[in-house]
Write an enzyme that holds these catalytic residues in place. Structure first.
Site, PDB file in Angstrom:
ATOM      1  N   ARG A 143      12.177  -1.063   9.896  1.00 42.65           N
ATOM      2  CA  ARG A 143      11.235  -0.635  10.931  1.00 42.65           C
ATOM      3  C   ARG A 143      11.230  -1.658  12.057  1.00 42.65           C
ATOM      4  O   ARG A 143      11.282  -2.862  11.793  1.00 42.65           O
ATOM      5  CB  ARG A 143       9.830  -0.581  10.323  1.00 42.65           C
ATOM      6  CG  ARG A 143       9.308   0.816  10.124  1.00 42.65           C
ATOM      7  CD  ARG A 143       8.065   0.819   9.299  1.00 42.65           C
ATOM      8  NE  ARG A 143       6.984   0.000   9.848  1.00 42.65           N
ATOM      9  CZ  ARG A 143       5.822  -0.180   9.238  1.00 42.65           C
ATOM     10  NH1 ARG A 143       5.583   0.389   8.073  1.00 42.65           N
ATOM     11  NH2 ARG A 143       4.893  -0.932   9.778  1.00 42.65           N
ATOM     12  N   ARG A 193      11.562  -5.753   4.076  1.00 41.14           N
ATOM     13  CA  ARG A 193      11.360  -4.327   3.765  1.00 41.14           C
ATOM     14  C   ARG A 193      12.429  -3.468   4.439  1.00 41.14           C
ATOM     15  O   ARG A 193      12.795  -3.669   5.591  1.00 41.14           O
ATOM     16  CB  ARG A 193       9.972  -3.910   4.255  1.00 41.14           C
ATOM     17  CG  ARG A 193       9.729  -2.410   4.209  1.00 41.14           C
ATOM     18  CD  ARG A 193       8.281  -2.056   4.212  1.00 41.14           C
ATOM     19  NE  ARG A 193       7.564  -2.513   5.386  1.00 41.14           N
ATOM     20  CZ  ARG A 193       6.237  -2.451   5.503  1.00 41.14           C
ATOM     21  NH1 ARG A 193       5.509  -1.979   4.510  1.00 41.14           N
ATOM     22  NH2 ARG A 193       5.632  -2.880   6.603  1.00 41.14           N
ATOM     23  N   ARG A 208       0.792  -8.833  13.694  1.00 41.06           N
ATOM     24  CA  ARG A 208       0.213  -7.835  12.783  1.00 41.06           C
ATOM     25  C   ARG A 208      -0.723  -8.489  11.764  1.00 41.06           C
ATOM     26  O   ARG A 208      -1.783  -7.953  11.455  1.00 41.06           O
ATOM     27  CB  ARG A 208       1.332  -7.058  12.087  1.00 41.06           C
ATOM     28  CG  ARG A 208       2.016  -6.091  13.045  1.00 41.06           C
ATOM     29  CD  ARG A 208       3.314  -5.575  12.504  1.00 41.06           C
ATOM     30  NE  ARG A 208       3.157  -4.850  11.271  1.00 41.06           N
ATOM     31  CZ  ARG A 208       4.140  -4.669  10.389  1.00 41.06           C
ATOM     32  NH1 ARG A 208       5.341  -5.150  10.639  1.00 41.06           N
ATOM     33  NH2 ARG A 208       3.921  -3.993   9.299  1.00 41.06           N
ATOM     34  N   ARG A 242      -9.048   0.932   9.907  1.00 40.07           N
ATOM     35  CA  ARG A 242      -8.476  -0.407  10.015  1.00 40.07           C
ATOM     36  C   ARG A 242      -9.381  -1.337  10.816  1.00 40.07           C
ATOM     37  O   ARG A 242      -9.009  -2.450  11.101  1.00 40.07           O
ATOM     38  CB  ARG A 242      -7.156  -0.293  10.748  1.00 40.07           C
ATOM     39  CG  ARG A 242      -6.049  -1.107  10.110  1.00 40.07           C
ATOM     40  CD  ARG A 242      -4.765  -0.496  10.592  1.00 40.07           C
ATOM     41  NE  ARG A 242      -3.640  -1.329  10.439  1.00 40.07           N
ATOM     42  CZ  ARG A 242      -2.558  -0.970   9.750  1.00 40.07           C
ATOM     43  NH1 ARG A 242      -2.539   0.173   9.100  1.00 40.07           N
ATOM     44  NH2 ARG A 242      -1.524  -1.742   9.716  1.00 40.07           N
ATOM     45  N   LYS A 250       0.833  -1.218   0.000  1.00 43.69           N
ATOM     46  CA  LYS A 250       0.000   0.000   0.000  1.00 43.69           C
ATOM     47  C   LYS A 250       0.862   1.261   0.000  1.00 43.69           C
ATOM     48  O   LYS A 250       0.605   2.194  -0.735  1.00 43.69           O
ATOM     49  CB  LYS A 250      -0.899   0.070   1.248  1.00 43.69           C
ATOM     50  CG  LYS A 250      -1.994  -0.951   1.311  1.00 43.69           C
ATOM     51  CD  LYS A 250      -2.956  -0.660   2.459  1.00 43.69           C
ATOM     52  CE  LYS A 250      -2.312  -0.590   3.835  1.00 43.69           C
ATOM     53  NZ  LYS A 250      -1.681  -1.817   4.318  1.00 43.69           N
TER      54      LYS A 250
HETATM   55  P1  ADP Z   1       1.530  -2.041   8.080  1.00 43.24           P
HETATM   56  O1  ADP Z   1       0.338  -1.728   7.226  1.00 43.24           O
HETATM   57  O2  ADP Z   1       2.669  -2.587   7.287  1.00 43.24           O
HETATM   58  O3  ADP Z   1       1.198  -2.852   9.299  1.00 43.24           O
HETATM   59  P2  ADP Z   1       1.587   0.648   9.130  1.00 43.24           P
HETATM   60  O4  ADP Z   1       2.751   1.546   9.027  1.00 43.24           O
HETATM   61  O5  ADP Z   1       0.340   1.000   8.385  1.00 43.24           O
HETATM   62  O6  ADP Z   1       2.150  -0.732   8.670  1.00 43.24           O
HETATM   63  O7  ADP Z   1       1.178   0.459  10.661  1.00 43.24           O
HETATM   64  C1  ADP Z   1       2.111   0.202  11.672  1.00 43.24           C
HETATM   65  C2  ADP Z   1       1.396   0.077  13.027  1.00 43.24           C
HETATM   66  O8  ADP Z   1       0.714   1.311  13.329  1.00 43.24           O
HETATM   67  C3  ADP Z   1       0.296  -0.982  13.127  1.00 43.24           C
HETATM   68  O9  ADP Z   1       0.822  -2.260  13.431  1.00 43.24           O
HETATM   69  C4  ADP Z   1      -0.561  -0.420  14.269  1.00 43.24           C
HETATM   70  O10 ADP Z   1       0.048  -0.644  15.530  1.00 43.24           O
HETATM   71  C5  ADP Z   1      -0.514   1.067  14.013  1.00 43.24           C
HETATM   72  N1  ADP Z   1      -1.639   1.533  13.169  1.00 43.24           N
HETATM   73  C6  ADP Z   1      -1.559   2.017  11.900  1.00 43.24           C
HETATM   74  N2  ADP Z   1      -2.778   2.367  11.457  1.00 43.24           N
HETATM   75  C7  ADP Z   1      -3.657   2.115  12.458  1.00 43.24           C
HETATM   76  C8  ADP Z   1      -5.075   2.250  12.612  1.00 43.24           C
HETATM   77  N3  ADP Z   1      -5.842   2.751  11.656  1.00 43.24           N
HETATM   78  N4  ADP Z   1      -5.624   1.860  13.788  1.00 43.24           N
HETATM   79  C9  ADP Z   1      -4.882   1.406  14.776  1.00 43.24           C
HETATM   80  N5  ADP Z   1      -3.545   1.231  14.705  1.00 43.24           N
HETATM   81  C10 ADP Z   1      -2.933   1.579  13.557  1.00 43.24           C
END
Ligand code: ADP
Length: 223
Positions: A162, A127, A173, A88, A13
């Site tokens: 990361r 990554r 995750r 999410r 994404k």
């Molecule tokens: P990925 O999609 O690869 O898991 P992100 O950078 O989008 O990576 O998200 C990293 C972390 O940030 C998630 O594992 C979660 O802890 C938090 N996070 C991101 N977006 C949300 C959301 N909309 N609601 C709750 N937690 C979120």
């Protein structure tokens, strides 16, 4: 134009949203990037997010909803935006619906970037990201390696991994995605704005498919 991307961690994404955002000249609002910035800045939102992120868990809804309320009503987003990582779960999707009513905008399209589940783990653990904050370009040790070892092709800064991309956190995750985020495919599917795009394969080919998909929706984007 308002575009929302759905997809599992590692689906690509971030990579694709950046490209679509620069093509359409729209802001790319990545929940993960915004949370990581908040953690770095030591803000109240960052302090409440940190523990959850370190465990691969979703951060409490209020933190995200407040963050996106501010963002979406800012002048930067007046011409539209690309949402990546928010909403999410169902509570966040319902909150987003309310925010959209407040700002008098609709989602034009929801794209589900679909990648074989078995491939996600390797995509995530391989990554790497450019450490230069204004560049932030994503790489993969196997599928999109930099020309020079551990250095960004564009700006020469060091690459880093990361902390939540380490193998220990990946299952947590992916489980959160299955339990909380996947139901959103049905939520938006009922509204006739959902398009599934195959996210397996080369980034360039996937980008071309995305542009095609935006055009089918009548959004008139040229590759
Ligand atoms: P990925 O999609 O690869 O898991 P992100 O950078 O989008 O990576 O998200 C990293 C972390 O940030 C998630 O594992 C979660 O802890 C938090 N996070 C991101 N977006 C949300 C959301 N909309 N609601 C709750 N937690 C979120």
């Amino acid at each position: 134009m308002q575009i929302l991307f759905l997809g599992a961690p590692g689906a690509g994404k971030g990579t694709q949203c950046k490209r679509v955002a620069s093509k359409l000249n729209l802001p790319h609002l990545s929940s993960g990037d915004l949370l990581r910035e908040a953690v770095k800045a030591g803000s109240a939102a960052g302090a409440s997010a940190r523990d959850f992120m370190d465990k691969g868990k979703l951060v409490p809804d209020e933190v995200l909803i407040d963050m996106f309320r501010d963002k979406l009503s800012s002048p930067d987003c007046a011409k539209g935006f690309i949402l990546d990582g928010f909403p999410r779960n169902l509570a966040q999707a319902e909150a987003l619906d309310k925010l959209l009513v407040e700002i008098k905008k609709d989602l034009d399209i929801v794209i589900d970037l679909d990648v074989d589940f078995a491939k996600l783990s390797e995509r995530i653990t391989g990554r790497r990201l450019c450490s230069n904050k204004t560049c932030n370009k994503p790489y993969h040790v196997k599928f999109a390696a930099p020309k020079q070892d551990n250095k960004c092709d564009d700006c020469g800064a060091e690459l880093y991994q990361r902390s939540d991309d380490k193998a220990e956190l990946v299952d947590a995750r992916l489980n959160e995605y299955k339990a909380q985020t996947e139901p959103l495919i049905e939520y938006y599917g009922k509204r006739n704005i959902l398009s599934k795009v195959d996210g397996n394969g080369e980034a360039d080919a996937i980008f071309a498919k995305l542009i095609e998909c935006l055009n089918v929706k009548g959004l008139k984007v040229h590759a």
